[in-house]
Design a protein around this motif. Structure first.
Motif, PDB file in Angstrom:
ATOM      1  N   SER A 263       0.799  -1.246   0.090  1.00 49.04           N
ATOM      2  CA  SER A 263       0.043   0.150  -0.073  1.00 49.04           C
ATOM      3  C   SER A 263       0.929   1.455  -0.080  1.00 49.04           C
ATOM      4  O   SER A 263       1.816   1.249   0.250  1.00 49.04           O
ATOM      5  CB  SER A 263      -0.983  -0.156   1.079  1.00 49.04           C
TER       6      SER A 263
ATOM      7  N   THR B 170      -4.502   0.991  -1.640  1.00 46.54           N
ATOM      8  CA  THR B 170      -3.659  -0.242  -1.754  1.00 46.54           C
ATOM      9  C   THR B 170      -3.132  -0.476  -3.094  1.00 46.54           C
ATOM     10  O   THR B 170      -3.725   0.050  -4.135  1.00 46.54           O
ATOM     11  CB  THR B 170      -4.324  -1.289  -1.127  1.00 46.54           C
TER      12      THR B 170
ATOM     13  N   ARG C  69      -7.760  -0.135  -3.265  1.00 41.07           N
ATOM     14  CA  ARG C  69      -8.904   0.381  -2.231  1.00 41.07           C
ATOM     15  C   ARG C  69      -8.375   1.599  -1.695  1.00 41.07           C
ATOM     16  O   ARG C  69      -6.972   1.920  -1.431  1.00 41.07           O
ATOM     17  CB  ARG C  69      -8.697  -0.651  -1.100  1.00 41.07           C
TER      18      ARG C  69
ATOM     19  N   ASP D 193      -8.667   5.537   0.800  1.00 40.84           N
ATOM     20  CA  ASP D 193      -9.161   5.789   2.109  1.00 40.84           C
ATOM     21  C   ASP D 193      -8.701   7.542   2.097  1.00 40.84           C
ATOM     22  O   ASP D 193      -7.546   7.455   1.670  1.00 40.84           O
ATOM     23  CB  ASP D 193      -8.837   5.103   3.297  1.00 40.84           C
TER      24      ASP D 193
END
Length: 112
Positions: free
Chosen positions: A29, A48, A52, A54
């Motif tokens: 990541s 990642t 993914r 955030d």
């Protein structure tokens, strides 16, 4: 794992900047952190290798993190910048041994 960040600078409130980070090594990541004077380093955005993502709440809708398919470049597109975004921005990579590696910081200053 090695990282090299670039793209900081001075921008007026409401403006945009794009940060880049070149990454080498086996990673799982990557992310961007920032540290303002007198404050703790904080996560800005993370991604990642399987995509993914955030964000910290204060940058959602304004900042966009992305990477290339080879996981050798990571970007942070920052829009609608405000003075509270002023900080030194660092890129981070987490290796496949789950060790954190940091790039050098790049200064982002939002001021009129």
């Amino acid at each position: 794992v090695q990282l090299q960040a670039s793209g900081g600078g001075l921008v007026q409130p409401g403006g945009s900047l794009r940060l880049s980070c070149r990454v080498s090594g086996n990673i799982v990541s990557m992310g961007w952190y920032r540290q303002a004077p007198g404050k703790q380093r904080e996560m800005v955005a993370a991604i990642t290798i399987d995509g993914r993502i955030d964000y910290r709440s204060s940058v959602k809708g304004r900042f966009t993190i992305s990477k290339d398919n080879e996981n050798t470049m990571m970007y942070l597109q920052m829009t609608r910048l405000n003075p509270e975004d002023t900080a030194v921005y660092f890129c981070l990579a987490v290796s496949d041994q789950y060790t954190n590696y940091w790039g050098q910081g790049t200064q982002v200053t939002v001021s009129s």
